[in-house]
Scaffold this motif. Structure first.
Motif, PDB file in Angstrom:
ATOM      1  N   ILE A  65      43.663  19.815  22.334  1.00 14.54           N
ATOM      2  CA  ILE A  65      44.382  18.641  22.857  1.00 14.54           C
ATOM      3  C   ILE A  65      43.394  17.486  22.953  1.00 14.54           C
ATOM      4  CG2 ILE A  65      45.460  17.628  24.918  1.00 14.54           C
ATOM      5  CD1 ILE A  65      46.858  20.295  25.404  1.00 14.54           C
ATOM      6  N   THR A 120      46.935  18.383  19.164  1.00 13.03           N
ATOM      7  CA  THR A 120      48.019  17.647  19.836  1.00 13.03           C
ATOM      8  C   THR A 120      47.384  16.459  20.540  1.00 13.03           C
ATOM      9  OG1 THR A 120      49.178  19.723  20.259  1.00 13.03           O
ATOM     10  CG2 THR A 120      49.892  17.811  21.542  1.00 13.03           C
ATOM     11  N   GLN A 172      47.507  14.143  14.195  1.00 10.97           N
ATOM     12  CA  GLN A 172      48.351  15.344  14.335  1.00 10.97           C
ATOM     13  C   GLN A 172      48.912  15.778  12.984  1.00 10.97           C
ATOM     14  OE1 GLN A 172      50.129  15.086  18.789  1.00 10.97           O
ATOM     15  NE2 GLN A 172      51.113  13.754  17.331  1.00 10.97           N
TER      16      GLN A 172
END
Length: 463
Positions: free
Chosen positions: A31, A73, A66
């Motif tokens: 992330i 993400t 992405q």
């Protein structure tokens, strides 16, 4: 939300870290938390020498990252709190993200002059894309401008701005002191007063608009000024007016009544300057605007990291402008808050996190053996290698210098007849030779001044 790797920061350090992790750990979740919906990615990466890389920076929507990497993400948000004991971070909007490994790449914020709080309308700091847009808007109405600072952004602004009278306030006794010595500053003087070409360079990168307002974005790219028309309110065609105020700082700022200009600026030497706008380009300080339950160790305002980019807290790493190197540093390397180092540190932090996850041995990246930086100042290619200004040598060194007006400036730093650093301005083609001589520490006493003799192709000696 949760991921094996969480990287905070959408600038070059953070994006380089996330991209390297995605390449090394293709099965693991990543992330990237970015304040802005635009991120900065490296493009046109090419090796100039063994350790010196040239690259452009592209600004793109986070969705492109992405799309490129299935296991990344991107979350838009601002880091509010790190809960080390619970291995999670919390954003300002309340999103909780759990991590196994966390890398902080939230960069730095501009240090504005103290008076900026009193006159926010007329004192602008330049750091990210939004602040440049604000500056351009204000500059259109500006006839007289004060620029404070002596680094890369200040130098390029003074060079590029047209149709405005400029007063440049520098605390040193020469311009561009962050990078060069007084001799090189003298070399730049003629370029400084040249009127930039009227034909604007075509932009090399797409421009995207934010889909929503954000508080701050990532730092500017090395070519941030290339595609901008930076022009004030004076009539076009006037001779460029630049007054440089050496060894001065701003002591006071006050509003002007009944004058064509907005502010009066007082300098430390007692001089007064009336102006419409002040640009504060006086460096940056690491951003630490978040809470944490266990304190991170700091050095020189930044978060201390060891030779694996690890902080004092288990599984928390840092890279880029926010961190301070705390390991036995190689003789020819120095830490500076620069794009090249943000990229190097981001990639290396990813290798270290990946290595620690796989329980592999990690060898420190070779880029930390020698300082290298490639940039442009006043329209010239500038390459800095090793101890380019004699840093760490306690003034016990000699200088070999060759300069050709408006063409090149070459400075070599020697200690005990061995090359320790170099400043190469213009198309010198000496960067590879200089890098090798610094790394190999060959005794150059027998060559004397011939190293810079233009009639001798010295590169043939050191192929």
């Amino acid at each position: 939300m949760e991921a094996v790797f969480v990287v905070v920061g959408g600038g070059i350090a953070g994006v380089s870290c996330a991209e390297t992790l995605a390449f090394l750990q293709q099965e693991k979740s990543i992330i990237l938390l970015s304040e802005s919906s635009l991120i900065k990615t490296v493009t046109n990466l090419h090796a100039i020498t063994k350790t010196l890389m040239g690259f452009d920076v592209k600004e793109a929507p986070s969705s492109t990252l992405q799309a490129k990497f299935q296991n990344i993400t991107v979350v838009n948000g601002t880091l509010a709190e790190i809960q080390h004991k619970n291995s999670c971070i919390i954003t300002q909007s309340g999103i909780i993200i759990k991590y196994q490994y966390l890398c902080l790449c939230i960069g730095a914020q501009p240090k504005l002059i103290p008076q900026s709080a009193e006159y926010p309308e007329h004192i602008v700091g330049i750091r990210d894309t939004d602040s440049v847009e604000l500056f351009l808007e204000k500059l259109e109405k500006c006839k007289k401008l004060v620029v404070v600072g002596n680094g890369g952004i200040a130098s390029e602004l003074v060079f590029k701005i047209k149709n405005t009278e400029i007063h440049w306030v520098v605390k040193d006794n020469h311009i561009s002191a962050t990078f060069v010595d007084p001799g090189a500053a003298e070399f730049f003087q003629t370029a400084l007063l040249k009127r930039p070409a009227t034909q604007e360079t075509v932009t090399k990168r797409m421009r995207y608009q934010e889909d929503k307002l954000h508080k701050s974005g990532a730092a500017l790219g090395p070519d941030w000024y290339q595609n901008l028309l930076i022009s004030g309110a004076n009539s076009p065609g006037l001779h460029k007016q630049v007054s440089i105020h050496y060894q001065n700082e701003i002591s006071s700022v006050s509003a002007l009544e009944g004058s064509e200009h907005q502010l009066e600026v007082g300098l430390t030497n007692g001089e007064k300057i009336s102006c419409d706008l002040i640009i504060s380009a006086t460096g940056v300080s690491p951003r630490k605007n978040f809470k944490i339950d266990v304190q991170l160790e700091l050095a020189d305002e930044g978060i201390k990291v060891d030779q694996y980019m690890k902080t004092n807290l288990e599984n928390i790493y840092a890279a880029g402008d926010i961190c301070s190197a705390d390991w036995p540093i190689a003789k020819h390397w120095i830490q500076m808050k620069l794009w090249t180092q943000a990229r190097q540190m981001g990639c290396y932090a990813a290798k270290c996190m990946s290595g620690h996850l796989n329980k592999e041995e990690i060898l420190q990246d070779f880029c930390f053996e020698i300082f290298t930086h490639s940039t442009k100042l006043f329209g010239y290619k500038v390459i800095l290698l090793g101890l380019f200004n004699g840093q760490k040598l306690d003034k016990k060194y000699e200088i070999l210098l060759r300069t050709t007006k408006d063409l090149e400036y070459i400075k070599l730093i020697l200690e005990n007849h061995r090359l320790q650093g170099a400043v190469l301005i213009g198309d010198t083609d000496l960067e590879e030779m200089c890098e090798n001589l610094i790394l190999n520490q060959i005794d150059l006493e027998s060559y004397g001044d011939d190293i810079l003799n233009p009639d001798i192709d010295i590169e043939d000696y050191f192929d």
